[in-house]
Write an enzyme that holds these catalytic residues in place. Structure first.
Site, PDB file in Angstrom:
ATOM      1  CG  ASN A   6     -47.751  12.452 -83.462  1.00  0.00           C
ATOM      2  OD1 ASN A   6     -48.152  12.597 -82.311  1.00  0.00           O
ATOM      3  ND2 ASN A   6     -47.080  13.392 -84.102  1.00  0.00           N
ATOM      4  CE  LYS A  13     -51.257  15.386 -87.128  1.00  0.00           C
ATOM      5  NZ  LYS A  13     -50.286  16.503 -87.161  1.00  0.00           N
ATOM      6  NE  ARG A  87     -44.596  14.249 -80.914  1.00  0.00           N
ATOM      7  CZ  ARG A  87     -45.615  14.993 -80.506  1.00  0.00           C
ATOM      8  NH1 ARG A  87     -46.860  14.598 -80.714  1.00  0.00           N
ATOM      9  NH2 ARG A  87     -45.402  16.134 -79.874  1.00  0.00           N
ATOM     10  CG  HIS A 176     -41.173  21.003 -80.731  1.00  0.00           C
ATOM     11  ND1 HIS A 176     -41.281  22.372 -80.550  1.00  0.00           N
ATOM     12  CD2 HIS A 176     -42.414  20.577 -81.059  1.00  0.00           C
ATOM     13  CE1 HIS A 176     -42.525  22.755 -80.755  1.00  0.00           C
ATOM     14  NE2 HIS A 176     -43.243  21.677 -81.060  1.00  0.00           N
ATOM     15  CG  HIS A 204     -40.028  22.547 -84.147  1.00  0.00           C
ATOM     16  ND1 HIS A 204     -39.848  21.303 -84.717  1.00  0.00           N
ATOM     17  CD2 HIS A 204     -41.370  22.682 -83.996  1.00  0.00           C
ATOM     18  CE1 HIS A 204     -41.023  20.724 -84.888  1.00  0.00           C
ATOM     19  NE2 HIS A 204     -41.959  21.548 -84.463  1.00  0.00           N
ATOM     20  N   GLY A 208     -47.053  25.027 -82.725  1.00  0.00           N
ATOM     21  CA  GLY A 208     -46.255  25.010 -81.502  1.00  0.00           C
ATOM     22  C   GLY A 208     -44.845  25.392 -81.897  1.00  0.00           C
ATOM     23  NE  ARG A 237     -49.177  24.675 -76.712  1.00  0.00           N
ATOM     24  CZ  ARG A 237     -48.563  23.777 -77.495  1.00  0.00           C
ATOM     25  NH1 ARG A 237     -47.421  24.082 -78.065  1.00  0.00           N
ATOM     26  NH2 ARG A 237     -49.099  22.588 -77.689  1.00  0.00           N
ATOM     27  N   GLY A 329     -43.507  23.751 -89.776  1.00  0.00           N
ATOM     28  CA  GLY A 329     -44.407  24.359 -90.742  1.00  0.00           C
ATOM     29  C   GLY A 329     -44.090  25.777 -91.151  1.00  0.00           C
ATOM     30  CB  ILE A 330     -43.860  28.968 -89.254  1.00  0.00           C
ATOM     31  CG1 ILE A 330     -45.354  28.928 -88.882  1.00  0.00           C
ATOM     32  CG2 ILE A 330     -43.428  30.401 -89.531  1.00  0.00           C
ATOM     33  CD1 ILE A 330     -45.679  29.616 -87.561  1.00  0.00           C
ATOM     34  CD  GLU A 383     -42.121  15.735 -84.947  1.00  0.00           C
ATOM     35  OE1 GLU A 383     -41.959  16.176 -83.802  1.00  0.00           O
ATOM     36  OE2 GLU A 383     -43.179  15.877 -85.584  1.00  0.00           O
TER      37      GLU A 383
END
Length: 398
Positions: A6, A13, A87, A176, A204, A208, A237, A329-330, A383
């Site tokens: 990625n 990554k 990705r 995403h 998601h 981001g 953002r 994540g959140i 992913e």
């Protein structure tokens, strides 16, 4: 072995999977601060290996990753890596699914650099680096935009002159997509339902953040647009704002469009409003200590997600809605955020079971109460697994 990479604007990554039936993760890591100084971290057998080597570009970063995999005896030779899956953020309108990388594919990635200048260049350089070091390796690209190629013109077109789309490709692309595709396929597998009949609103939520309305198994609408700056308020953002603000701030600050856009991308969102952090964990901690700016940022974020969920539910037949899914994540980890979002939805009877919401889980869990009209879930996205799944499909059909 399968290597999934990625590539970000200054990082790569990676995860190395076995080709056995269990497809276990052999190692994973990240090369970061590419073009600045360079730092490589490889996690192998519960041990973290750190290297501070200068990496001027993604090409050198790939070389460094492979050399360290050899020196740590994680691989015996480069040819053990059978397939590399990448990705790629932007595939434009041309690519609608994961593909084997060919010269034509690379040309599309190159053409889309103007649409994703921060991400596509690094991805392309990394792909070409693998070609150079392991010439015979099969490479596959999965695109964040491809899942949203099912959008109808009334969803992806902006109300601007047609020439902007015809000449300059200005439209909603959505992002995403790899995550959304994984959630759909995994949801179908878990609940033994045909993916083509799935109707979901997927949130998601990470640094981001975006929401996607999935209708009959495909993307019907999504919040991110021409770039990932559009849509929801995010970590740094702004999300959607009146576009006239940009011209106004250029004049007021004697700046330029590039600087203001950078602020909207890097210094806005949770960070800009709270002046605490871009990380929701820091926001919720500060808000619990009565930090008014953090509280305001939390309320703004959760309100915007709630409003979007309502908007997207309206696109679906209520009798056929399979659920609302929180991921990333959140979405996966913050029971506080999930609860606050659902509490802000009044037009539909939604309710979270507090006990379920607090429970730990590995893969997914239902968090709705028996009173909720629509089931609510937390799902862990993956992913890398989605890219791996696509690799296997392509190899099988080759």
């Amino acid at each position: 072995m399968y290597m999934i990479i990625n590539s970000g604007s200054s990082s790569i990554k990676f995860k190395l999977f076995s080709t056995d039936k269990d497809e276990k993760i052999i190692t994973e890591g990240i090369a970061e601060r590419i073009g600045i100084d360079g730092r490589l971290v490889i996690n192998y057998q519960n041990e973290e290996h750190k290297f501070e080597d200068k990496m001027n570009d993604h090409n050198i970063a790939v070389e460094m990753i492979l050399k360290k995999l050899l020196s740590l005896k994680i691989i015996e030779n480069y040819n053990q890596i059978e397939t590399v899956g990448s990705r790629v953020v932007h595939g434009g309108e041309q690519i609608k699914e994961s593909v084997v990388i060919t010269p034509e594919t690379k040309e599309i990635i190159k053409k889309c650099i103007k649409l994703a200048p921060l991400h596509n260049p690094g991805a392309l350089v990394a792909i070409e680096a693998f070609e150079k070091i392991i010439p015979n390796v099969l490479q596959v690209a999965a695109f964040d935009t491809s899942f949203h190629q099912s959008l109808a013109p009334e969803q992806y077109l902006y109300p601007v002159p047609n020439s902007w789309y015809d000449k300059y490709e200005v439209r909603k692309y959505g992002f995403h997509g790899i995550s959304y595709k994984y959630i759909c396929e995994h949801f179908g597998k878990v609940f033994k339902k045909d993916v083509k009949k799935l109707n979901l609103v997927i949130c998601h939520l990470g640094n981001g953040s975006s929401v996607c309305c999935v209708k009959n198994g495909v993307s019907f609408d999504t919040t991110m647009g021409f770039t990932p700056l559009a849509g929801l308020m995010m970590g740094t953002r702004s999300g959607d704002i009146d576009s006239s603000v940009i011209e106004y701030m250029v004049k007021e600050t004697n700046s330029d469009v590039f600087k203001i856009t950078q602020i909207l991308n890097k210094e806005s969102g949770l960070l800009g409003v709270s002046e605490v952090s871009s990380d929701m964990r820091d926001i919720t901690a500060a808000a619990s200590q009565n930090n008014s700016k953090a509280q305001k940022a939390f309320e703004m974020y959760t309100q915007r997600v709630a409003q979007t969920i309502v908007q997207y539910l309206n696109n679906l037949d209520r009798e056929k809605i399979d659920g609302i899914v929180f991921t990333a994540g959140i979405g996966e980890n913050s029971n506080i955020v999930r609860q606050a979002i659902i509490d802000k939805i009044n037009i539909v009877n939604l309710e979270i079971d507090n006990k379920k919401n607090l429970e730990k889980y590995d893969d997914f869990k239902e968090i709705s109460s028996t009173k909720s009209e629509i089931k609510i879930y937390a799902f862990r996205t993956n992913e890398e697994q989605m890219i791996l799944n696509d690799i296997k499909k392509l190899k099988k059909n080759k």
